[in-house]
Design an enzyme around this catalytic site. Structure first.
Site, PDB file in Angstrom:
ATOM      1  N   LEU A 106       0.924  -1.201  -0.062  1.00 15.89           N
ATOM      2  CA  LEU A 106       0.013   0.246   0.128  1.00 15.89           C
ATOM      3  C   LEU A 106       1.112   1.186   0.062  1.00 15.89           C
ATOM      4  O   LEU A 106       1.846   1.419   0.775  1.00 15.89           O
ATOM      5  CB  LEU A 106      -0.838   0.125   1.322  1.00 15.89           C
ATOM      6  N   ASP A 107       0.458   2.354  -0.897  1.00 13.14           N
ATOM      7  CA  ASP A 107       1.246   3.241  -0.836  1.00 13.14           C
ATOM      8  C   ASP A 107       1.470   3.904   0.583  1.00 13.14           C
ATOM      9  O   ASP A 107       0.708   3.847   1.487  1.00 13.14           O
ATOM     10  CB  ASP A 107       0.778   4.599  -1.742  1.00 13.14           C
ATOM     11  N   TYR A 108       2.794   4.690   0.730  1.00  8.88           N
ATOM     12  CA  TYR A 108       3.003   5.523   2.034  1.00  8.88           C
ATOM     13  C   TYR A 108       1.783   6.358   2.340  1.00  8.88           C
ATOM     14  O   TYR A 108       1.424   6.461   3.743  1.00  8.88           O
ATOM     15  CB  TYR A 108       4.160   6.386   1.555  1.00  8.88           C
TER      16      TYR A 108
END
Length: 245
Positions: A106-108
């Site tokens: 999952l993206d930052y």
């Protein structure tokens, strides 16, 4: 390992060191030894009596573990980060001694459900797009989507060399005054920044993004940063779900 002979790459993956695919590359690169001898042939079989070393470190068999975490924003979906930022395994307590890793990313700046395990086969099974496991996201975007925009989500949005698609969608709400839309998107693939790139490609930048469901699993009972082990029944159900497709 078991008393039966198993393929070397499978044994490495089951130990939690890495995925089976990466284990195969380590073997080809000459970084794996069996009983002190370098092995570079894929398909080599070993038993629980054989001593396996990966990059000079003896392989220790770990029992498989499976966790579901509510990842908060501002955390890297990795076990280490060159920039010194907080990584997802930092959120685990000291009681988790196994070398777990996240299944996918999952993206930052994206929050939501993510699974962690030390079972490389389980991870590869869930990540492969051919198994068509639903991953449901809720995104708040700038702009009001029209019917043509929604249809394009299923057809696909070109971004760099990728064709980014959603298998389903649902408008949750629109705010014409603020000119924003909240949309639920169901994906089967999980390419890098998939939702953000797809929506930006249509001209609707993502303001906020959360993954709310992975297969039948959801975030019920968890707060941001919390996690729980999957039950044996849930693990079996996930295997069955992946193998249906």
């Amino acid at each position: 390992m078991t008393n039966n002979l198993e393929r070397l790459q499978k044994v490495i993956a089951q130990s939690g060191v890495t995925s089976r695919r990466k284990a195969e590359q380590l073997i080809l690169d000459g970084k794996v030894k069996v009983n002190g001898e370098v092995v570079t042939v894929l398909g080599t079989k070993v038993s629980n009596h054989d001593k396996v070393e990966v990059e000079g470190i003896p392989l220790e068999k770990e029992l498989p573990v499976y966790f579901l975490m509510y990842k908060p924003r501002g955390v890297i979906s990795s076990v280490k980060d060159d920039k010194g930022r907080k990584v997802i395994t930092d959120l685990l307590s000291e009681e988790v001694e196994e070398r777990v890793f996240p299944i996918g990313r999952l993206d930052y700046d994206t929050s939501g459900i993510i699974l962690l395990t030390n079972d490389g086969d389980f991870a590869n099974l869930l990540m492969h797009p051919r198994h068509q496991i639903d991953k449901v996201y809720v995104a708040k975007v700038k702009g009001i989507l029209k019917k043509a925009d929604l249809m394009q989500l299923k057809k696909g949005v070109k971004s760099e060399k990728d064709l980014l698609k959603a298998v389903d969608y649902r408008i949750v709400s629109t705010d014409k005054k603020a000119e924003t839309t909240v949309i639920e998107l169901t994906l089967h693939e999980g390419k890098n920044r998939h939702v953000r790139r797809m929506m930006e490609g249509l001209g609707f930048p993502v303001v906020k993004l959360k993954r709310e469901r992975y297969g039948f699993l959801n975030l019920d009972g968890l707060k941001r940063g919390e996690y729980r082990p999957l039950t044996p029944k849930e693990v079996k159900q996930m295997y069955n779900l992946a193998n249906q497709n």
